[in-house]
Scaffold this motif. Structure first.
Motif, PDB file in Angstrom:
ATOM      1  N   GLY A  42     -31.891   2.883   0.864  1.00 46.06           N
ATOM      2  CA  GLY A  42     -32.527   4.063   1.382  1.00 46.06           C
ATOM      3  C   GLY A  42     -32.529   4.424   2.912  1.00 46.06           C
ATOM      4  N   PHE A  43     -31.679   3.761   3.534  1.00 40.67           N
ATOM      5  CA  PHE A  43     -31.252   3.697   5.076  1.00 40.67           C
ATOM      6  C   PHE A  43     -30.491   5.074   4.928  1.00 40.67           C
ATOM      7  N   HIS A  44     -30.485   5.777   6.167  1.00 44.19           N
ATOM      8  CA  HIS A  44     -29.816   7.036   6.339  1.00 44.19           C
ATOM      9  C   HIS A  44     -28.272   6.694   7.057  1.00 44.19           C
ATOM     10  N   VAL A  45     -27.284   6.531   6.020  1.00 44.70           N
ATOM     11  CA  VAL A  45     -25.906   6.337   6.325  1.00 44.70           C
ATOM     12  C   VAL A  45     -25.173   7.429   6.178  1.00 44.70           C
ATOM     13  N   PRO A  46     -24.317   7.927   7.219  1.00 49.42           N
ATOM     14  CA  PRO A  46     -23.475   9.048   7.030  1.00 49.42           C
ATOM     15  C   PRO A  46     -22.541   8.852   5.713  1.00 49.42           C
ATOM     16  N   SER A  47     -22.189  10.020   5.429  1.00 46.93           N
ATOM     17  CA  SER A  47     -21.138   9.985   3.849  1.00 46.93           C
ATOM     18  C   SER A  47     -20.090   9.110   4.360  1.00 46.93           C
ATOM     19  N   TRP A  48     -19.766   8.142   3.619  1.00 51.67           N
ATOM     20  CA  TRP A  48     -18.802   7.189   3.525  1.00 51.67           C
ATOM     21  C   TRP A  48     -17.877   7.017   2.129  1.00 51.67           C
ATOM     22  N   SER A  49     -16.629   6.597   2.339  1.00 52.62           N
ATOM     23  CA  SER A  49     -15.673   6.122   1.482  1.00 52.62           C
ATOM     24  C   SER A  49     -14.873   5.076   1.794  1.00 52.62           C
ATOM     25  N   VAL A  50     -14.540   4.096   0.802  1.00 55.97           N
ATOM     26  CA  VAL A  50     -13.620   2.982   1.359  1.00 55.97           C
ATOM     27  C   VAL A  50     -12.527   3.110   0.154  1.00 55.97           C
ATOM     28  N   ILE A  51     -11.314   2.429   0.511  1.00 57.95           N
ATOM     29  CA  ILE A  51     -10.339   2.066  -0.410  1.00 57.95           C
ATOM     30  C   ILE A  51     -10.609   0.937  -1.173  1.00 57.95           C
ATOM     31  N   GLY A  52     -10.417   0.989  -2.322  1.00 61.01           N
ATOM     32  CA  GLY A  52     -10.705  -0.309  -3.049  1.00 61.01           C
ATOM     33  C   GLY A  52      -9.557  -1.401  -2.807  1.00 61.01           C
ATOM     34  N   LEU A  53     -10.136  -2.508  -2.900  1.00 55.27           N
ATOM     35  CA  LEU A  53      -9.004  -3.681  -2.727  1.00 55.27           C
ATOM     36  C   LEU A  53      -7.755  -3.558  -3.423  1.00 55.27           C
ATOM     37  N   ASP A  54      -7.832  -2.882  -4.531  1.00 59.32           N
ATOM     38  CA  ASP A  54      -6.713  -2.547  -5.466  1.00 59.32           C
ATOM     39  C   ASP A  54      -5.704  -1.752  -4.701  1.00 59.32           C
ATOM     40  N   VAL A  55      -6.233  -0.735  -4.059  1.00 60.70           N
ATOM     41  CA  VAL A  55      -5.367   0.166  -3.210  1.00 60.70           C
ATOM     42  C   VAL A  55      -4.589  -0.516  -2.308  1.00 60.70           C
ATOM     43  N   PHE A  56      -5.551  -1.441  -1.299  1.00 56.59           N
ATOM     44  CA  PHE A  56      -4.675  -2.176  -0.448  1.00 56.59           C
ATOM     45  C   PHE A  56      -3.558  -3.092  -1.043  1.00 56.59           C
ATOM     46  N   ALA A  57      -4.104  -3.599  -2.170  1.00 61.16           N
ATOM     47  CA  ALA A  57      -3.038  -4.634  -2.688  1.00 61.16           C
ATOM     48  C   ALA A  57      -1.809  -3.995  -3.033  1.00 61.16           C
ATOM     49  N   GLU A  58      -1.892  -2.624  -3.613  1.00 66.10           N
ATOM     50  CA  GLU A  58      -0.806  -1.953  -3.929  1.00 66.10           C
ATOM     51  C   GLU A  58       0.085  -1.415  -3.048  1.00 66.10           C
ATOM     52  N   PHE A  59      -0.609  -1.164  -1.656  1.00 71.30           N
ATOM     53  CA  PHE A  59       0.107  -0.948  -0.581  1.00 71.30           C
ATOM     54  C   PHE A  59       0.642  -1.972   0.074  1.00 71.30           C
ATOM     55  N   ALA A  60       0.275  -3.211   0.052  1.00 73.26           N
ATOM     56  CA  ALA A  60       0.946  -4.414   0.588  1.00 73.26           C
ATOM     57  C   ALA A  60       2.096  -4.645  -0.500  1.00 73.26           C
ATOM     58  N   ARG A  61       1.966  -4.569  -1.593  1.00 75.15           N
ATOM     59  CA  ARG A  61       3.151  -4.938  -2.438  1.00 75.15           C
ATOM     60  C   ARG A  61       4.325  -3.957  -2.022  1.00 75.15           C
ATOM     61  N   GLY A  62       3.923  -2.448  -2.135  1.00 74.58           N
ATOM     62  CA  GLY A  62       4.870  -1.580  -2.039  1.00 74.58           C
ATOM     63  C   GLY A  62       5.237  -1.752  -0.819  1.00 74.58           C
ATOM     64  N   SER A  63       4.840  -2.286   0.249  1.00 72.68           N
ATOM     65  CA  SER A  63       5.453  -2.222   1.715  1.00 72.68           C
ATOM     66  C   SER A  63       6.187  -3.496   2.105  1.00 72.68           C
ATOM     67  N   GLY A  64       6.108  -4.302   0.970  1.00 73.15           N
ATOM     68  CA  GLY A  64       6.928  -5.682   1.396  1.00 73.15           C
ATOM     69  C   GLY A  64       5.896  -6.734   2.107  1.00 73.15           C
ATOM     70  N   LEU A  65       4.499  -6.347   2.217  1.00 72.09           N
ATOM     71  CA  LEU A  65       3.600  -7.329   3.027  1.00 72.09           C
ATOM     72  C   LEU A  65       3.314  -8.240   2.133  1.00 72.09           C
ATOM     73  N   ALA A  66       3.257  -8.031   0.756  1.00 77.02           N
ATOM     74  CA  ALA A  66       2.790  -9.181   0.247  1.00 77.02           C
ATOM     75  C   ALA A  66       3.753  -9.733  -0.736  1.00 77.02           C
TER      76      ALA A  66
END
Length: 66
Positions: A42-66
């Protein structure tokens, strides 16, 4: 509710305050879990969104970081 991009094996999710607790537990990092907990408490938190860990993992694989 979360935004899902792609289909099949490559479904990548963007998480928000409306995402299911199970999705947050599985796919959110610390910041996403904490924002979700604050919003649910119930805290007043501004609207937010985050990428899932699956998105980050896919980015890392696609860019050669993983």
């Amino acid at each position: 509710m979360s935004l899902t991009v792609g289909s099949g094996r490559h479904r990548l999710r963007i998480l928000t305050s409306a995402s299911d607790v199970s999705e947050i537990a599985e796919l959110a990092g610390g910041k996403g879990r904490n924002l979700h907990a604050l919003t649910a408490a119930g805290f007043h938190v501004p609207s937010w969104s985050v990428i899932g860990l699956d998105v980050f993992a896919e980015f890392a694989r696609g860019s050669g970081l993983a």
